[in-house]
Design a protein around this motif. Sequence first.
Motif, PDB file in Angstrom:
ATOM      1  N   ALA A  43       0.810  -1.220   0.000  1.00 33.46           N
ATOM      2  CA  ALA A  43       0.000   0.000   0.000  1.00 33.46           C
ATOM      3  C   ALA A  43       0.844   1.271   0.000  1.00 33.46           C
ATOM      4  N   ASP A  44       2.155   1.131  -0.008  1.00 34.96           N
ATOM      5  CA  ASP A  44       3.032   2.299   0.027  1.00 34.96           C
ATOM      6  C   ASP A  44       2.845   3.136  -1.236  1.00 34.96           C
ATOM      7  N   GLU A  45       2.543   4.407  -1.066  1.00 28.73           N
ATOM      8  CA  GLU A  45       2.238   5.287  -2.190  1.00 28.73           C
ATOM      9  C   GLU A  45       3.511   5.941  -2.738  1.00 28.73           C
ATOM     10  N   VAL A  46       3.547   6.158  -4.030  1.00 29.27           N
ATOM     11  CA  VAL A  46       4.639   6.901  -4.661  1.00 29.27           C
ATOM     12  C   VAL A  46       4.284   8.383  -4.611  1.00 29.27           C
ATOM     13  N   VAL A  47       5.107   9.176  -3.925  1.00 31.04           N
ATOM     14  CA  VAL A  47       4.807  10.601  -3.767  1.00 31.04           C
ATOM     15  C   VAL A  47       5.674  11.482  -4.656  1.00 31.04           C
ATOM     16  N   TYR A  56       8.882   6.889  -1.956  1.00 32.47           N
ATOM     17  CA  TYR A  56       7.690   6.350  -1.324  1.00 32.47           C
ATOM     18  C   TYR A  56       7.268   7.164  -0.095  1.00 32.47           C
ATOM     19  N   ALA A  57       5.971   7.113   0.187  1.00 26.93           N
ATOM     20  CA  ALA A  57       5.431   7.835   1.347  1.00 26.93           C
ATOM     21  C   ALA A  57       6.038   7.343   2.649  1.00 26.93           C
ATOM     22  N   SER A  58       6.415   6.068   2.726  1.00 31.20           N
ATOM     23  CA  SER A  58       6.984   5.540   3.967  1.00 31.20           C
ATOM     24  C   SER A  58       8.297   6.225   4.309  1.00 31.20           C
ATOM     25  N   CYS A  59       9.119   6.542   3.295  1.00 33.65           N
ATOM     26  CA  CYS A  59      10.367   7.263   3.554  1.00 33.65           C
ATOM     27  C   CYS A  59      10.059   8.632   4.154  1.00 33.65           C
ATOM     28  N   VAL A  60       9.089   9.326   3.563  1.00 33.14           N
ATOM     29  CA  VAL A  60       8.726  10.658   4.061  1.00 33.14           C
ATOM     30  C   VAL A  60       8.190  10.559   5.488  1.00 33.14           C
ATOM     31  N   ARG A  61       7.404   9.525   5.756  1.00 35.57           N
ATOM     32  CA  ARG A  61       6.858   9.366   7.110  1.00 35.57           C
ATOM     33  C   ARG A  61       7.973   9.152   8.128  1.00 35.57           C
ATOM     34  N   HIS A  62       8.928   8.274   7.801  1.00 34.75           N
ATOM     35  CA  HIS A  62      10.025   8.024   8.737  1.00 34.75           C
ATOM     36  C   HIS A  62      10.849   9.295   8.969  1.00 34.75           C
ATOM     37  N   GLN A  63      11.106  10.041   7.896  1.00 34.91           N
ATOM     38  CA  GLN A  63      11.865  11.282   8.030  1.00 34.91           C
ATOM     39  C   GLN A  63      11.121  12.297   8.897  1.00 34.91           C
ATOM     40  N   ALA A  64       9.811  12.414   8.665  1.00 31.35           N
ATOM     41  CA  ALA A  64       9.022  13.369   9.442  1.00 31.35           C
ATOM     42  C   ALA A  64       8.982  12.972  10.915  1.00 31.35           C
ATOM     43  N   GLU A  78       5.251  21.805   7.482  1.00 29.02           N
ATOM     44  CA  GLU A  78       6.671  22.106   7.315  1.00 29.02           C
ATOM     45  C   GLU A  78       7.510  20.835   7.474  1.00 29.02           C
ATOM     46  N   LEU A  79       7.160  19.991   8.447  1.00 28.66           N
ATOM     47  CA  LEU A  79       7.890  18.734   8.643  1.00 28.66           C
ATOM     48  C   LEU A  79       7.774  17.841   7.414  1.00 28.66           C
ATOM     49  N   ARG A  80       6.558  17.720   6.878  1.00 35.99           N
ATOM     50  CA  ARG A  80       6.362  16.862   5.706  1.00 35.99           C
ATOM     51  C   ARG A  80       7.109  17.389   4.493  1.00 35.99           C
ATOM     52  N   ALA A  81       7.080  18.712   4.302  1.00 35.93           N
ATOM     53  CA  ALA A  81       7.782  19.292   3.149  1.00 35.93           C
ATOM     54  C   ALA A  81       9.290  19.041   3.250  1.00 35.93           C
ATOM     55  N   GLN A  82       9.853  19.227   4.439  1.00 32.21           N
ATOM     56  CA  GLN A  82      11.280  18.975   4.622  1.00 32.21           C
ATOM     57  C   GLN A  82      11.592  17.496   4.428  1.00 32.21           C
ATOM     58  N   ALA A  83      10.729  16.625   4.969  1.00 37.40           N
ATOM     59  CA  ALA A  83      10.961  15.189   4.848  1.00 37.40           C
ATOM     60  C   ALA A  83      10.927  14.747   3.388  1.00 37.40           C
ATOM     61  N   LEU A  84       9.985  15.270   2.611  1.00 35.94           N
ATOM     62  CA  LEU A  84       9.918  14.936   1.196  1.00 35.94           C
ATOM     63  C   LEU A  84      11.184  15.392   0.479  1.00 35.94           C
ATOM     64  N   ALA A 306       0.681  14.172  -3.651  1.00 34.73           N
ATOM     65  CA  ALA A 306       1.615  13.864  -2.564  1.00 34.73           C
ATOM     66  C   ALA A 306       1.143  14.413  -1.226  1.00 34.73           C
ATOM     67  N   THR A 307       0.685  15.665  -1.211  1.00 36.47           N
ATOM     68  CA  THR A 307       0.269  16.273   0.058  1.00 36.47           C
ATOM     69  C   THR A 307      -0.880  15.498   0.684  1.00 36.47           C
ATOM     70  N   ALA A 308      -1.867  15.144  -0.122  1.00 37.49           N
ATOM     71  CA  ALA A 308      -3.015  14.390   0.399  1.00 37.49           C
ATOM     72  C   ALA A 308      -2.591  13.001   0.867  1.00 37.49           C
ATOM     73  N   LEU A 309      -1.696  12.349   0.112  1.00 36.79           N
ATOM     74  CA  LEU A 309      -1.242  11.004   0.489  1.00 36.79           C
ATOM     75  C   LEU A 309      -0.482  11.039   1.803  1.00 36.79           C
ATOM     76  N   LEU A 310       0.373  12.041   1.962  1.00 37.01           N
ATOM     77  CA  LEU A 310       1.167  12.122   3.181  1.00 37.01           C
ATOM     78  C   LEU A 310       0.296  12.465   4.384  1.00 37.01           C
TER      79      LEU A 310
END
Length: 350
Positions: A43-47, A56-64, A78-84, A306-310
């Motif tokens: 289910a991991d989304e490509v952002v 993948y969204a999972s990378c952004v989630r871990h970074q955030a 701001e956290l999500r934007a930096q993580a992406l 991407a924003t909605a998925l994250l």
Amino acid sequence: MLGAGAALGILLLACGTTAPAPAPAMPPPPPNTPVTAAPESAADEVVARVDGLPVYASCVRHQAEAARAAAPTRAEAELRAQALDECIGFELLAAQAAARGLGARPEVEQARRAAAVSRLVELEVERPVTRAEELPAAFRARILERQRWRLHRVDYRASYFVRFPVAEHEPAGGPADTAARAKAEAVAAALAEERGLFPTHVLALAQRLADGTNVEGGAVDLRDHRRLVPAYADALFAIPEIGRTSPAVRTQWGWDIILWTSQLPPRDITEAELAEELFPEMRLAYFAIWSKTLGRGVHVEINPEATALLRREERDATTPADPAAPAAPAAPAAPAGPALPTAPRPSEAP
């Protein structure tokens, strides 16, 4: 790894990978082999995509999550934007590592991507740059110029106060002012010989001696004398040591007892000493610039969703088990502080 590598190490860890030592028997990859990230689940989304390779969204989630732990008050957007941005940067580095023969195909496991990126940073940033003098001269000069105020620094002190408030319309020496003063002086007298105090000690004693009277408390970050209300500044800078309190002092909000909590002491240092002190930060900044240059000519495509998925992933990760659980109560408004409104913090140039 130190400096820039340490920052990347955090990135690798947050993305769910580790950076093992390269195995001597590792077979060399074919030249210019793309290294593809692995999804965490079906289910991991490509952002985003970097030259067609998925982020993948999972990378952004871990970074955030890692960034949130370090700075819990930062805004989620701001956290999500930096993580992406960091995950895209990692893919740029991974592609460069593969192109230079430092990685292997994805079936050799995700850990090799991390090792390849770590090796790239080691060879091109860590080893060539071990002292401030080895940074590009123009880059080093720009940072030192912005931080020149640190060469000659005045005394900065942080503090905490408890206050017996007096309304503005109450006259000095009137009944309300006199009552507040008496309470404040009783607290100040009880604390006068105490050392090693913390805000909780001071507030607890004030509340105990208040006998039902309203008591306020508040923290003031590091400020120099001229960037505080004069009466407050005079009292704070007269306290003999950290962990002790002032006598009761009248400010425009009432009667305060001030606790000195920490200090950024005055000093005078040379430019060379400043460069040595700032070197870890300078190398991190240099690493950021160096890594961005790798992205020149690379096509980065952000998924419009991407924003909605994250946000959806963030909700899924943080939704409580009981959706009917009551929300946390709002924090009470902080009392007016003695810091002048235009005062920069000591981490900013005065």
